[in-house]
Write a protein that holds these residues in place. Structure first.
Motif, PDB file in Angstrom:
ATOM      1  N   ALA A   1     -41.568   6.034  -3.397  1.00 57.39           N
ATOM      2  CA  ALA A   1     -41.812   6.784  -4.624  1.00 57.39           C
ATOM      3  C   ALA A   1     -40.533   6.964  -5.426  1.00 57.39           C
ATOM      4  O   ALA A   1     -40.552   7.050  -6.638  1.00 57.39           O
ATOM      5  CB  ALA A   1     -42.415   8.145  -4.287  1.00 57.39           C
ATOM      6  N   ASP A   2     -39.413   7.046  -4.759  1.00 58.55           N
ATOM      7  CA  ASP A   2     -38.127   7.249  -5.407  1.00 58.55           C
ATOM      8  C   ASP A   2     -37.482   5.955  -5.873  1.00 58.55           C
ATOM      9  O   ASP A   2     -36.525   5.989  -6.614  1.00 58.55           O
ATOM     10  CB  ASP A   2     -37.153   7.900  -4.418  1.00 58.55           C
ATOM     11  N   GLY A   3     -37.918   4.827  -5.412  1.00 60.56           N
ATOM     12  CA  GLY A   3     -37.206   3.585  -5.652  1.00 60.56           C
ATOM     13  C   GLY A   3     -36.233   3.338  -4.520  1.00 60.56           C
ATOM     14  O   GLY A   3     -36.013   4.199  -3.669  1.00 60.56           O
ATOM     15  N   ARG A   4     -35.614   2.156  -4.543  1.00 58.68           N
ATOM     16  CA  ARG A   4     -34.731   1.796  -3.426  1.00 58.68           C
ATOM     17  C   ARG A   4     -33.285   2.201  -3.644  1.00 58.68           C
ATOM     18  O   ARG A   4     -32.499   2.172  -2.714  1.00 58.68           O
ATOM     19  CB  ARG A   4     -34.762   0.284  -3.209  1.00 58.68           C
ATOM     20  N   ILE A   5     -32.874   2.507  -4.873  1.00 59.87           N
ATOM     21  CA  ILE A   5     -31.471   2.776  -5.165  1.00 59.87           C
ATOM     22  C   ILE A   5     -31.248   4.282  -5.290  1.00 59.87           C
ATOM     23  O   ILE A   5     -31.921   4.963  -6.039  1.00 59.87           O
ATOM     24  CB  ILE A   5     -31.039   2.093  -6.481  1.00 59.87           C
ATOM     25  N   LEU A   6     -30.275   4.778  -4.534  1.00 56.05           N
ATOM     26  CA  LEU A   6     -29.883   6.185  -4.582  1.00 56.05           C
ATOM     27  C   LEU A   6     -28.466   6.307  -5.122  1.00 56.05           C
ATOM     28  O   LEU A   6     -27.614   5.470  -4.815  1.00 56.05           O
ATOM     29  CB  LEU A   6     -29.857   6.792  -3.182  1.00 56.05           C
ATOM     30  N   PHE A   7     -28.212   7.357  -5.864  1.00 59.53           N
ATOM     31  CA  PHE A   7     -26.857   7.706  -6.308  1.00 59.53           C
ATOM     32  C   PHE A   7     -26.578   9.096  -5.775  1.00 59.53           C
ATOM     33  O   PHE A   7     -27.395   9.995  -5.935  1.00 59.53           O
ATOM     34  CB  PHE A   7     -26.781   7.713  -7.841  1.00 59.53           C
ATOM     35  N   GLU A   8     -25.423   9.273  -5.135  1.00 60.19           N
ATOM     36  CA  GLU A   8     -25.057  10.575  -4.577  1.00 60.19           C
ATOM     37  C   GLU A   8     -23.581  10.829  -4.826  1.00 60.19           C
ATOM     38  O   GLU A   8     -22.805   9.887  -4.996  1.00 60.19           O
ATOM     39  CB  GLU A   8     -25.367  10.627  -3.085  1.00 60.19           C
ATOM     40  N   LEU A   9     -23.199  12.104  -4.808  1.00 59.68           N
ATOM     41  CA  LEU A   9     -21.813  12.481  -5.091  1.00 59.68           C
ATOM     42  C   LEU A   9     -21.004  12.795  -3.839  1.00 59.68           C
ATOM     43  O   LEU A   9     -19.934  13.371  -3.929  1.00 59.68           O
ATOM     44  CB  LEU A   9     -21.786  13.667  -6.065  1.00 59.68           C
ATOM     45  N   GLU A  10     -21.515  12.405  -2.692  1.00 63.25           N
ATOM     46  CA  GLU A  10     -20.786  12.537  -1.428  1.00 63.25           C
ATOM     47  C   GLU A  10     -21.077  11.314  -0.577  1.00 63.25           C
ATOM     48  O   GLU A  10     -22.180  10.775  -0.618  1.00 63.25           O
ATOM     49  CB  GLU A  10     -21.228  13.781  -0.666  1.00 63.25           C
ATOM     50  N   VAL A  11     -20.112  10.911   0.184  1.00 62.03           N
ATOM     51  CA  VAL A  11     -20.317   9.794   1.100  1.00 62.03           C
ATOM     52  C   VAL A  11     -21.016  10.333   2.338  1.00 62.03           C
ATOM     53  O   VAL A  11     -20.625  11.362   2.889  1.00 62.03           O
ATOM     54  CB  VAL A  11     -18.969   9.130   1.477  1.00 62.03           C
ATOM     55  N   ALA A  12     -22.086   9.647   2.735  1.00 60.24           N
ATOM     56  CA  ALA A  12     -22.863  10.073   3.899  1.00 60.24           C
ATOM     57  C   ALA A  12     -23.473   8.849   4.567  1.00 60.24           C
ATOM     58  O   ALA A  12     -23.723   7.836   3.914  1.00 60.24           O
ATOM     59  CB  ALA A  12     -23.967  11.047   3.476  1.00 60.24           C
TER      60      ALA A  12
END
Length: 197
Positions: free
Chosen positions: A75-86
């Motif tokens: 539902a979200d799509g395959r690409i995520l953007f985040e502001l911390e490395v995890a």
């Protein structure tokens, strides 16, 4: 409450930079990456990354794909953007963009007007696809063994220092100590890998 991020930041140079770098490293079609990049939530996150001096990293992830070929959260799509490395799983493709020392706020101007291109303001680190049987221990060991240790060794040889040089700048810079700690860390990482097997 999320901090208010000004809307009048020119993100075009950062968007173009990411469009050039990410599709190849994440192994995704450019149009799929662009669709995720152009989402309002992503643009807000990029603004925050660009101008917030407390935000040092941007992580772009192609989500882990399950055995059925579907991303875990379609539902979200395959690409995520985040502001911390995890850690997002051993099968996720992950690229981290880290602000270089002294670049707490990105200078976003067109390439023609730029005194400082984005490539000189950001470090790019490929943190994934390690594989289903891999771990972060192997990844860090690989970076140390194949990148950082040779970097320090050649830096040391180019500057004409030796292990016996205790009077010169080598000792003052702490290179022998750093090299010793890297060797110890590599050994610890190797032991962790063996312990997992």
């Amino acid at each position: 409450d999320a901090p208010q991020v000004p809307q009048n930041v020119n993100l075009a140079p950062l968007n173009e930079f990411l469009k050039h770098v990410c599709p190849s490293l994440l192994d995704v079609p450019e149009n799929e990456f662009s669709s995720s990049l152009n989402l309002p939530s992503t643009q807000h996150m990029l603004r925050e990354f660009a101008i917030d001096s407390q935000v040092h990293a941007l992580m772009v992830v192609r989500k882990e794909v399950g055995a059925d070929g579907e991303s875990q959260d379609a539902a979200d799509g395959r690409i995520l953007f985040e502001l911390e490395v995890a850690f997002k799983g051993a099968r996720a493709q992950t690229v981290a963009f880290i602000k270089r020392s002294g670049c707490t706020v990105l200078e976003l101007t067109s390439e023609q007007d730029s005194v400082r291109p984005l490539a000189s303001q950001l470090q790019v680190i490929n943190l994934g696809f390690m594989g289903p049987d891999s771990s972060p221990f192997e990844l860090v060991h690989s970076y140390l063994h194949n990148s950082f240790v040779p970097l320090f060794n050649t830096y040391r040889s180019i500057n004409g220092t030796t292990e016996d040089d205790t009077k010169g700048g080598d000792k003052k810079l702490g290179l022998p100590t750093v090299q010793k700690r890297m060797a110890e860390l590599m050994m610890s990482l190797l032991q962790c890998q063996i312990g997992r097997a």
